[in-house]
Motif scaffolding. Structure first.
Motif, PDB file in Angstrom:
ATOM      1  N   SER A 106       0.813  -1.217   0.000  1.00 29.20           N
ATOM      2  CA  SER A 106       0.000   0.000   0.000  1.00 29.20           C
ATOM      3  C   SER A 106       0.846   1.266   0.000  1.00 29.20           C
ATOM      4  CB  SER A 106      -0.932   0.018   1.217  1.00 29.20           C
ATOM      5  OG  SER A 106      -0.188  -0.055   2.422  1.00 29.20           O
ATOM      6  N   GLU A 107       2.128   1.131   0.306  1.00 28.87           N
ATOM      7  CA  GLU A 107       3.039   2.269   0.283  1.00 28.87           C
ATOM      8  C   GLU A 107       4.448   1.758   0.047  1.00 28.87           C
ATOM      9  OE1 GLU A 107       3.728   2.569   5.131  1.00 28.87           O
ATOM     10  OE2 GLU A 107       2.510   4.066   4.096  1.00 28.87           O
ATOM     11  N   ARG A 108       5.363   2.669  -0.268  1.00 30.12           N
ATOM     12  CA  ARG A 108       6.726   2.255  -0.555  1.00 30.12           C
ATOM     13  C   ARG A 108       7.374   1.690   0.710  1.00 30.12           C
ATOM     14  NH1 ARG A 108       9.318   3.573  -4.751  1.00 30.12           N
ATOM     15  NH2 ARG A 108       8.161   5.518  -5.081  1.00 30.12           N
ATOM     16  N   PRO A 109       7.965   0.488   0.650  1.00 28.52           N
ATOM     17  CA  PRO A 109       8.634  -0.068   1.836  1.00 28.52           C
ATOM     18  C   PRO A 109       9.864   0.756   2.190  1.00 28.52           C
ATOM     19  CG  PRO A 109       9.085  -1.418  -0.093  1.00 28.52           C
ATOM     20  CD  PRO A 109       8.051  -0.410  -0.514  1.00 28.52           C
ATOM     21  N   ASP A 110      10.310   0.638   3.430  1.00 23.29           N
ATOM     22  CA  ASP A 110      11.464   1.422   3.866  1.00 23.29           C
ATOM     23  C   ASP A 110      12.766   0.647   3.839  1.00 23.29           C
ATOM     24  OD1 ASP A 110      11.062  -0.300   5.961  1.00 23.29           O
ATOM     25  OD2 ASP A 110      10.569   1.260   7.434  1.00 23.29           O
ATOM     26  N   GLN A 111      12.729  -0.626   3.407  1.00 22.85           N
ATOM     27  CA  GLN A 111      13.942  -1.419   3.314  1.00 22.85           C
ATOM     28  C   GLN A 111      13.730  -2.581   2.340  1.00 22.85           C
ATOM     29  OE1 GLN A 111      14.758  -3.011   7.202  1.00 22.85           O
ATOM     30  NE2 GLN A 111      12.710  -3.868   7.436  1.00 22.85           N
ATOM     31  N   PRO A 112      14.838  -3.177   1.865  1.00 23.36           N
ATOM     32  CA  PRO A 112      14.702  -4.328   0.962  1.00 23.36           C
ATOM     33  C   PRO A 112      14.150  -5.532   1.716  1.00 23.36           C
ATOM     34  CG  PRO A 112      16.913  -3.357   0.876  1.00 23.36           C
ATOM     35  CD  PRO A 112      16.238  -2.783   2.077  1.00 23.36           C
ATOM     36  N   PRO A 113      13.631  -6.523   0.996  1.00 28.50           N
ATOM     37  CA  PRO A 113      13.171  -7.747   1.661  1.00 28.50           C
ATOM     38  C   PRO A 113      14.362  -8.514   2.219  1.00 28.50           C
ATOM     39  CG  PRO A 113      13.054  -7.983  -0.718  1.00 28.50           C
ATOM     40  CD  PRO A 113      13.383  -6.557  -0.453  1.00 28.50           C
ATOM     41  N   PRO A 114      14.162  -9.347   3.229  1.00 26.20           N
ATOM     42  CA  PRO A 114      15.277 -10.097   3.831  1.00 26.20           C
ATOM     43  C   PRO A 114      15.917 -11.053   2.835  1.00 26.20           C
ATOM     44  CG  PRO A 114      13.157 -10.922   4.620  1.00 26.20           C
ATOM     45  CD  PRO A 114      12.876  -9.655   3.876  1.00 26.20           C
ATOM     46  N   THR A 115      17.150 -11.442   3.139  1.00 25.49           N
ATOM     47  CA  THR A 115      17.923 -12.296   2.223  1.00 25.49           C
ATOM     48  C   THR A 115      17.987 -13.747   2.693  1.00 25.49           C
ATOM     49  OG1 THR A 115      19.986 -11.713   3.374  1.00 25.49           O
ATOM     50  CG2 THR A 115      19.344 -10.357   1.475  1.00 25.49           C
ATOM     51  N   GLU A 116      17.312 -14.076   3.791  1.00 25.76           N
ATOM     52  CA  GLU A 116      17.334 -15.452   4.267  1.00 25.76           C
ATOM     53  C   GLU A 116      16.872 -16.414   3.183  1.00 25.76           C
ATOM     54  OE1 GLU A 116      16.139 -12.952   5.854  1.00 25.76           O
ATOM     55  OE2 GLU A 116      16.942 -12.898   7.902  1.00 25.76           O
ATOM     56  N   GLY A 117      17.602 -17.506   3.028  1.00 25.53           N
ATOM     57  CA  GLY A 117      17.238 -18.525   2.052  1.00 25.53           C
ATOM     58  C   GLY A 117      17.653 -18.224   0.637  1.00 25.53           C
ATOM     59  N   ALA A 118      18.387 -17.107   0.426  1.00 29.74           N
ATOM     60  CA  ALA A 118      18.753 -16.710  -0.937  1.00 29.74           C
ATOM     61  C   ALA A 118      19.659 -17.727  -1.614  1.00 29.74           C
ATOM     62  CB  ALA A 118      19.418 -15.337  -0.915  1.00 29.74           C
ATOM     63  N   ALA A 119      20.360 -18.539  -0.835  1.00 28.84           N
ATOM     64  CA  ALA A 119      21.274 -19.526  -1.425  1.00 28.84           C
ATOM     65  C   ALA A 119      20.524 -20.709  -2.034  1.00 28.84           C
ATOM     66  CB  ALA A 119      22.256 -20.021  -0.364  1.00 28.84           C
ATOM     67  N   GLN A 120      19.255 -20.873  -1.692  1.00 33.51           N
ATOM     68  CA  GLN A 120      18.487 -21.978  -2.251  1.00 33.51           C
ATOM     69  C   GLN A 120      18.205 -21.727  -3.728  1.00 33.51           C
ATOM     70  OE1 GLN A 120      15.146 -23.324   0.223  1.00 33.51           O
ATOM     71  NE2 GLN A 120      15.812 -21.844   1.772  1.00 33.51           N
ATOM     72  N   GLN A 121      18.414 -22.720  -4.531  1.00 34.18           N
ATOM     73  CA  GLN A 121      18.246 -22.585  -5.970  1.00 34.18           C
ATOM     74  C   GLN A 121      16.817 -22.945  -6.400  1.00 34.18           C
ATOM     75  OE1 GLN A 121      20.750 -21.317  -8.046  1.00 34.18           O
ATOM     76  NE2 GLN A 121      21.550 -20.893  -5.996  1.00 34.18           N
ATOM     77  N   PRO A 122      16.293 -22.260  -7.408  1.00 35.24           N
ATOM     78  CA  PRO A 122      14.949 -22.594  -7.903  1.00 35.24           C
ATOM     79  C   PRO A 122      14.940 -23.936  -8.615  1.00 35.24           C
ATOM     80  CG  PRO A 122      15.995 -20.979  -9.328  1.00 35.24           C
ATOM     81  CD  PRO A 122      16.905 -21.140  -8.146  1.00 35.24           C
ATOM     82  N   THR A 123      13.801 -24.570  -8.613  1.00 30.29           N
ATOM     83  CA  THR A 123      13.626 -25.851  -9.302  1.00 30.29           C
ATOM     84  C   THR A 123      12.361 -25.788 -10.145  1.00 30.29           C
ATOM     85  OG1 THR A 123      12.275 -26.840  -7.550  1.00 30.29           O
ATOM     86  CG2 THR A 123      14.674 -27.034  -7.323  1.00 30.29           C
ATOM     87  N   LEU A 124      12.164 -26.774 -10.987  1.00 32.79           N
ATOM     88  CA  LEU A 124      10.956 -26.817 -11.800  1.00 32.79           C
ATOM     89  C   LEU A 124       9.712 -26.909 -10.914  1.00 32.79           C
ATOM     90  CD1 LEU A 124      12.079 -29.261 -14.645  1.00 32.79           C
ATOM     91  CD2 LEU A 124      11.816 -26.782 -14.796  1.00 32.79           C
ATOM     92  N   GLU A 125       9.837 -27.603  -9.792  1.00 34.61           N
ATOM     93  CA  GLU A 125       8.694 -27.735  -8.883  1.00 34.61           C
ATOM     94  C   GLU A 125       8.518 -26.498  -8.016  1.00 34.61           C
ATOM     95  OE1 GLU A 125      11.169 -29.989  -9.169  1.00 34.61           O
ATOM     96  OE2 GLU A 125      10.031 -31.306 -10.523  1.00 34.61           O
ATOM     97  N   GLN A 126       9.604 -25.806  -7.689  1.00 32.15           N
ATOM     98  CA  GLN A 126       9.574 -24.626  -6.835  1.00 32.15           C
ATOM     99  C   GLN A 126      10.383 -23.501  -7.488  1.00 32.15           C
ATOM    100  OE1 GLN A 126      11.043 -26.331  -3.069  1.00 32.15           O
ATOM    101  NE2 GLN A 126       8.984 -26.091  -2.272  1.00 32.15           N
ATOM    102  N   PRO A 127       9.829 -22.877  -8.525  1.00 30.54           N
ATOM    103  CA  PRO A 127      10.590 -21.882  -9.299  1.00 30.54           C
ATOM    104  C   PRO A 127      10.890 -20.592  -8.539  1.00 30.54           C
ATOM    105  CG  PRO A 127       8.319 -21.979 -10.044  1.00 30.54           C
ATOM    106  CD  PRO A 127       8.507 -23.126  -9.109  1.00 30.54           C
TER     107      PRO A 127
END
Length: 366
Positions: A106-127
């Motif tokens: 509803s308004e501009r966020p004041d920070q980026p989204p968290p980076t937790e889990g960023a190392a996990q790679q996408p898959t065909l089942e979970q893109p």
């Protein structure tokens, strides 16, 4: 491929191209005057001497992704609203997200989204695995609409209709399955005033001979189905629509939306998944027909900007061209700043200024 509701026939397309080249008499002069004004205003506000940004091939080094910033400013373009219909049901499913979905922005966020889990790679089942987009909305469900109120020359009901049709236009240009597969964006083009000769010229050239100046990706998301296939039937989005009273009592609607497209190589048997991330800011003006030459139910296009991650850089094919691991490995470093493509706390104008004149910058994650 069968005919889709987002495509138009070859005869209709060829007629459009012929008319664009020949010119159409009687086009209103008001939009051209406004175009010069808005283009000048955007240059003054952003401090950028040119309204266009360059592209280079998207690539990665040291785990970082390259992104490209594109900008086109055009104003006062009358649109022909050939009712695009309700497009909100095109995409469904959870996209592999395991967390509770976020509430609409509803308004501009004041920070980026968290980076937790960023190392996990996408898959065909979970893109969307490892991406903040796993908690974003599906299709137009991720685009927040404000409450309608009487504004300018429009009543509350008219504003509500204008907001709905604005979101329909975003769906037609950036979510339509046929357009994403590389087909002609018939519904999006049908919304653009056929008497606006400069826009007709741009569209006619953009899909026939795309270039830095005439790039269809500034308004439309398209992939070459011979090279890339979309993974699943979900495009994740996050963004919002706002509005205010504009010039001459018009209702000026600003859209700022980030689209996340999971893709894989088109080759049979390939299971590598990557993501292309596109953030577009499109500004529309619902003009008072008593003051501006327009048609009932149509809008004017004021400006549009695009910021693309892993979609191509200095490649003007008319398609988003994501790079996969083998293509990104060993790529040279870029000349732009590092950017988080999921960070919506920065305005598009600020993002453009940060990019400066660098053709490509680094993205911290996909």
């Amino acid at each position: 491929m069968g005919k889709d509701e987002g495509s138009i026939s070859d005869d209709e397309w060829e007629r459009f191209l012929r008319d664009a080249e020949a010119g159409t008499p009687g086009a209103p002069e008001e939009p051209s005057a406004r175009a010069r004004m808005v283009a000048r205003r955007l240059r003054e506000e952003t401090g950028r001497p040119e309204p266009w940004r360059g592209h280079r091939p998207a690539r990665r080094r040291g785990g970082k992704i390259w992104y490209v910033v594109g900008l086109l400013a055009a104003a006062g373009l009358l649109a022909v609203a050939l009712d695009p219909g309700r497009l909100t049901g095109w995409f469904g499913g959870d996209g592999g997200g395991e967390s509770t979905p976020l509430a609409a922005e509803s308004e501009r966020p004041d920070q980026p989204p968290p980076t937790e889990g960023a190392a996990q790679q996408p898959t065909l089942e979970q893109p969307f695995r490892g991406s903040p987009a796993a908690r974003w909305g599906d299709g137009t469900a991720g685009i927040g609409l404000p409450a309608a109120r009487a504004t300018g020359w429009m009543s509350k009901a008219q504003v509500a209709q204008a907001l709905d049709r604005t979101r329909d236009f975003l769906a037609a240009s950036s979510l339509n399955p046929a357009v994403l597969r590389g087909e002609r964006p018939g519904k999006g083009i049908a919304l653009i005033n056929p008497h606006q000769q400069d826009v007709r010229d741009y569209l006619a050239t953009a899909f026939r001979a795309p270039s830095r100046e005439d790039d269809p990706l500034l308004l439309f998301s398209r992939f070459d189905k011979a090279q890339v296939r979309l993974v699943g039937d979900v495009v994740k989005t996050r963004g919002r629509i706002t509005y205010r009273e504009g010039e001459r009592g018009a209702v000026e609607v600003t859209t700022d939306v980030t689209y996340v497209y999971p893709v894989a190589p088109a080759a049979a048997g390939s299971d590598e998944v990557t993501r292309t991330i596109v953030r577009r800011e499109v500004v529309l003006s619902w003009d008072d027909p008593a003051k501006v030459v327009t048609e009932p139910g149509t809008f004017s296009l004021v400006s549009y900007k695009v910021d693309t991650t892993n979609g191509g850089c200095d490649t003007f094919t008319g398609y988003l061209t994501p790079k996969f691991e083998a293509e990104r490995a060993g790529a040279d470093a870029g000349d732009g700043p590092e950017t988080d493509p999921y960070d919506r706390s920065t305005s598009m104008d600020a993002r453009m200024q940060e990019a400066g004149d660098a053709g490509c910058g680094t993205a911290s994650r996909l």
